[in-house]
Design an enzyme around this catalytic site. Structure first.
Site, short mmCIF file in Angstrom:
data_model
loop_
_atom_site.label_atom_id
_atom_site.label_comp_id
_atom_site.label_asym_id
_atom_site.label_seq_id
_atom_site.Cartn_x
_atom_site.Cartn_y
_atom_site.Cartn_z
N ASP A 38 0.83 -1.22 0.00
CA ASP A 38 0.00 0.00 0.00
C ASP A 38 0.85 1.26 0.00
O ASP A 38 0.59 2.20 0.78
CB ASP A 38 -0.93 0.02 1.22
CG ASP A 38 -1.63 -1.31 1.45
OD1 ASP A 38 -2.00 -1.95 0.47
OD2 ASP A 38 -1.79 -1.69 2.63
N GLU A 209 -10.90 -0.97 -3.60
CA GLU A 209 -10.22 -0.21 -2.54
C GLU A 209 -9.07 0.57 -3.16
O GLU A 209 -8.89 0.59 -4.38
CB GLU A 209 -9.68 -1.18 -1.48
CG GLU A 209 -8.68 -2.20 -2.03
CD GLU A 209 -8.32 -3.29 -1.05
OE1 GLU A 209 -9.04 -3.46 -0.06
OE2 GLU A 209 -7.29 -3.97 -1.28
#
Length: 331
Positions: A38, A209
């Site tokens: 991420d 997401e």
């Protein structure tokens, strides 16, 4: 982000330690930081800063910096969950985002698992240490097990991405995904640590997401992850808009698994102001086979970087994952 937009480490007992990555682009892989998923990246004064999720450092966030995308320095912890009094115990740090405004750095972070929270911490430096604002900015919605107790849409408070719109001057927070796969967008107050209003937006096609947005050539480019993070279906998709809040025009897939690398996703995008070149900073699985789920001990997700190109219509071209990488690059 804003010079806009953009993760080895042995434990150190000082605030910052210097690390020279043994991975070099002329070898058989190009990941730049191990155990780093991420990755949110920004560029400040010729330095690239990356803020990732770590599997090995529980309840703490670290930052990584580089002036050439090959040699990286680890800083931190820049934020330790034990110092956040309002946060329930046993919450883990996930998927942060960073933005700079008026000399202050605002660090937005996810705390999960469900029920999840998004908080924000502030520092005078991109490498902290950061002080939490004292309250959750966004919380999970409608996670009750009994459907009769849920109202409205299902939403999981994860993956914050703060954005300064260069056209209007407004600051937005994009968040959401996974459970419910719902995108939500908020306009931030001037203090950057509170919500001014929520903006009703549609969730674009194939959104799961990891929202990210940037502006280029008169168009807002909205990129995001789709699928399960530990399977080969995890990939990056793309929509565009004439505004930072949609409506979205679906543009298809940008990155997907191949024979060598799996599960590219949760990324950020940076521009080199010296060369006008663009780069995508993302995580992937290496040395895995099959469709997953991947959970190989000693083989966590890795952050890699690829150059990104636009076509003659100003749209991002599909991005292949490479073993070569981008090599040494100065900003």
């Amino acid at each position: 982000m804003k010079k806009n937009i953009l993760s080895f480490a042995s434990l150190c007992f000082v605030v910052s330690c210097s690390l020279t990555s043994p991975q070099t682009p002329d070898k058989n892989y190009n990941y730049v930081i191990d155990d780093a998923a991420d990755p949110h990246a920004i560029v400040e004064d010729g330095t690239v800063y990356v803020y990732p999720t770590h599997d090995q450092w529980k309840r703490k966030f670290y930052a990584f910096s580089s002036r050439d995308l090959v040699n990286w320095q680890r800083h931190g912890p820049i934020l330790d969950f034990k110092d956040i009094s309002w946060l329930p115990t046993k919450k883990r740090p996930w998927a942060p985002g960073m933005i700079q405004k008026d000399g202050k750095y605002y660090f937005y972070y996810s705390a999960g698992p469900m029920p999840s929270y998004i908080g924000v911490a502030v520092s005078d430096s991109p490498i902290g240490r950061f002080k939490d604002s004292g309250a959750a900015l966004v919380k999970d919605q409608n996670q009750h097990k009994d459907p009769a107790q849920r109202q409205g849409r299902r939403f999981e408070a994860i993956d914050p991405m703060a954005y300064h719109d260069p056209v209007s001057g407004k600051y937005y927070l994009y968040t959401g995904g996974s459970a419910g796969s719902t995108l939500r967008v908020f306009e931030l107050n001037d203090d950057m640590v509170s919500i001014k209003r929520e903006i009703n937006v549609e969730t674009p096609q194939n959104f799961t997401e990891g929202a990210f947005i940037h502006y280029h050539n008169g168009m807002y480019h909205f990129t995001y992850s789709h699928g399960r993070f530990n399977k080969d279906s995890y990939s990056i998709y793309y929509s565009t808009s004439k505004t930072p809040v949609g409506p979205w025009t679906y543009r298809g897939n940008l990155m997907k698994s191949d024979d060598k690398f799996k599960g590219p996703g949760h990324h950020s995008i940076i521009k080199n102001s010296k060369t006008d070149k663009w780069y995508i900073v993302y995580h992937r699985w290496e040395n895995v086979e099959g469709k997953g789920p991947y959970r190989k001990p000693g083989n966590p997700r890795k952050t890699a970087i690829e150059e990104m190109f636009y076509d003659e219509n100003g749209l991002i071209k599909p991005i292949p994952m490479t073993a070569k990488g981008v090599g040494k690059v100065t900003f």
